[in-house]
Design a protein around this motif. Structure first.
Motif, PDB file in Angstrom:
ATOM      1  N   ALA A  70     -19.334  22.736  33.147  1.00 20.86           N
ATOM      2  CA  ALA A  70     -20.144  23.557  32.318  1.00 20.86           C
ATOM      3  C   ALA A  70     -21.747  22.749  32.464  1.00 20.86           C
ATOM      4  N   LYS A  71     -21.539  21.268  32.520  1.00 20.05           N
ATOM      5  CA  LYS A  71     -23.103  20.517  32.425  1.00 20.05           C
ATOM      6  C   LYS A  71     -23.707  20.576  33.779  1.00 20.05           C
ATOM      7  N   LYS A  72     -22.686  20.773  34.668  1.00 17.85           N
ATOM      8  CA  LYS A  72     -23.502  20.763  36.139  1.00 17.85           C
ATOM      9  C   LYS A  72     -23.987  22.160  36.394  1.00 17.85           C
ATOM     10  N   GLY A  73     -23.392  23.298  35.716  1.00 22.37           N
ATOM     11  CA  GLY A  73     -23.876  24.680  35.712  1.00 22.37           C
ATOM     12  C   GLY A  73     -24.751  24.994  34.795  1.00 22.37           C
ATOM     13  N   LEU A  74     -25.040  24.367  33.861  1.00 21.00           N
ATOM     14  CA  LEU A  74     -26.126  24.611  32.909  1.00 21.00           C
ATOM     15  C   LEU A  74     -27.505  23.943  33.609  1.00 21.00           C
ATOM     16  N   ASP A 101     -29.221  21.075  33.113  1.00 18.58           N
ATOM     17  CA  ASP A 101     -30.231  20.496  32.512  1.00 18.58           C
ATOM     18  C   ASP A 101     -29.523  19.279  31.592  1.00 18.58           C
ATOM     19  N   PRO A 102     -29.409  18.040  32.287  1.00 18.87           N
ATOM     20  CA  PRO A 102     -28.766  17.023  31.492  1.00 18.87           C
ATOM     21  C   PRO A 102     -28.989  16.761  30.038  1.00 18.87           C
ATOM     22  N   VAL A 103     -30.271  16.860  29.783  1.00 23.89           N
ATOM     23  CA  VAL A 103     -31.164  16.380  28.394  1.00 23.89           C
ATOM     24  C   VAL A 103     -30.508  17.668  27.486  1.00 23.89           C
ATOM     25  N   LEU A 104     -30.668  18.855  27.789  1.00 25.96           N
ATOM     26  CA  LEU A 104     -30.405  19.933  26.982  1.00 25.96           C
ATOM     27  C   LEU A 104     -28.867  19.785  26.735  1.00 25.96           C
ATOM     28  N   ALA A 105     -28.071  19.560  27.687  1.00 24.02           N
ATOM     29  CA  ALA A 105     -26.778  19.471  27.595  1.00 24.02           C
ATOM     30  C   ALA A 105     -26.480  18.191  26.472  1.00 24.02           C
ATOM     31  N   GLU A 106     -26.977  17.206  26.489  1.00 21.54           N
ATOM     32  CA  GLU A 106     -26.798  16.199  25.554  1.00 21.54           C
ATOM     33  C   GLU A 106     -27.081  16.629  24.132  1.00 21.54           C
ATOM     34  N   LEU A 107     -28.322  17.240  24.067  1.00 26.96           N
ATOM     35  CA  LEU A 107     -28.706  17.768  22.653  1.00 26.96           C
ATOM     36  C   LEU A 107     -27.486  18.668  22.077  1.00 26.96           C
ATOM     37  N   VAL A 108     -27.077  19.690  23.009  1.00 27.66           N
ATOM     38  CA  VAL A 108     -25.913  20.598  22.612  1.00 27.66           C
ATOM     39  C   VAL A 108     -24.664  19.826  22.017  1.00 27.66           C
ATOM     40  N   ALA A 166     -23.114  31.264  30.526  1.00 29.43           N
ATOM     41  CA  ALA A 166     -21.670  30.984  30.654  1.00 29.43           C
ATOM     42  C   ALA A 166     -21.629  29.681  30.653  1.00 29.43           C
ATOM     43  N   HIS A 167     -22.214  28.875  31.231  1.00 26.53           N
ATOM     44  CA  HIS A 167     -22.121  27.554  31.396  1.00 26.53           C
ATOM     45  C   HIS A 167     -22.488  26.810  30.129  1.00 26.53           C
ATOM     46  N   LEU A 168     -23.605  27.186  29.165  1.00 26.86           N
ATOM     47  CA  LEU A 168     -23.759  26.721  28.012  1.00 26.86           C
ATOM     48  C   LEU A 168     -22.717  26.981  27.179  1.00 26.86           C
ATOM     49  N   ILE A 169     -22.112  28.173  27.109  1.00 26.44           N
ATOM     50  CA  ILE A 169     -20.939  28.519  26.142  1.00 26.44           C
ATOM     51  C   ILE A 169     -19.515  27.415  26.654  1.00 26.44           C
ATOM     52  N   GLY A 170     -19.771  27.509  27.756  1.00 25.45           N
ATOM     53  CA  GLY A 170     -18.510  26.421  28.203  1.00 25.45           C
ATOM     54  C   GLY A 170     -18.777  25.155  27.821  1.00 25.45           C
TER      55      GLY A 170
END
Length: 148
Positions: free
Chosen positions: A23-27, A29-36, A120-124
Motif C-alpha cells: 500500500a505504501k509503495k503504491g501510494l 508518497d512516504p510522508v503522506l503515508a506516515e501522516l495517514v 486503492a492503495h490509500l484505502i489499503g
C-alpha cells in the motif's frame, strides 16, 4: 511471559507487513503515508504505532509543527494541502466508520485528488494501519520497541 512482552504471531505480522508495504509503495508518497498512519493511530490510541510512525515521519523530513497539529488538521489552516486533507478525512472516515459507511463527499474529495490506483492503495494503507493498531493494542504491545 506476560501479555505485554509476547511477540506477535510471525505469519500474522508478515501478512500485515506485506499489505502495508504494498500500500505504501503504491501510494508513492512516504510522508503522506506516515501522516495517514499517525492519524489513524491517534484515533485508535495505539501508542506503539504512534511512536513508530512519528519517528518514521521525522526520518522522512516531516516538520514538527505539522506533526504537533496533525490531530487538529481540520483547524490547522493551510498547513496541510488539499490532497493531504482529503487523505486525512478519508483516514478518519474509514477508521471510525460512523454510521457504518464512508460518506460520499469524503470519498469523492479523495477521488478528486488520487487516481483509482493510488486511491486503492490509500484505502489499503488505512486498512493496514487499522489492523496494526488493533493488533498492537489488543496484544498490549508497549511503545519504545521501534527504532528507524
Amino acid at each position: 511471559m506476560t501479555a505485554r512482552t509476547r511477540l506477535l504471531d510471525r505469519e500474522v505480522a508478515q501478512a500485515l507487513s506485506a499489505l502495508s508495504t504494498a500500500a505504501k509503495k503504491g501510494l508513492g508518497d512516504p510522508v503522506l503515508a506516515e501522516l495517514v498512519m499517525i492519524r489513524a493511530s491517534q484515533l485508535n490510541h495505539c501508542a506503539f504505532c504512534l511512536d513508530m510512525h512519528l519517528a518514521s515521519a521525522r526520518e522522512n523530513g516531516e516538520a514538527e509543527q505539522r506533526l504537533d497539529l496533525l490531530a487538529a488538521w481540520e483547524e490547522a489552516g493551510d498547513l496541510f494541502d488539499g490532497r493531504e486533507r482529503a487523505a486525512l478525512a478519508l483516514t478518519e472516515a474509514v477508521t471510525v466508520l460512523t454510521g457504518g459507511f464512508v460518506p460520499d463527499a469524503v470519498y469523492e474529495e479523495a477521488a478528486a485528488h488520487f487516481d483509482d490506483g493510488r486511491l486503492a492503495h490509500l484505502i489499503g494503507l488505512i486498512t493496514a494501519i487499522n489492523g496494526w493498531n488493533r493488533l498492537m493494542v489488543g496484544r498490549r504491545i508497549p511503545p519504545g520497541g521501534y527504532t528507524p
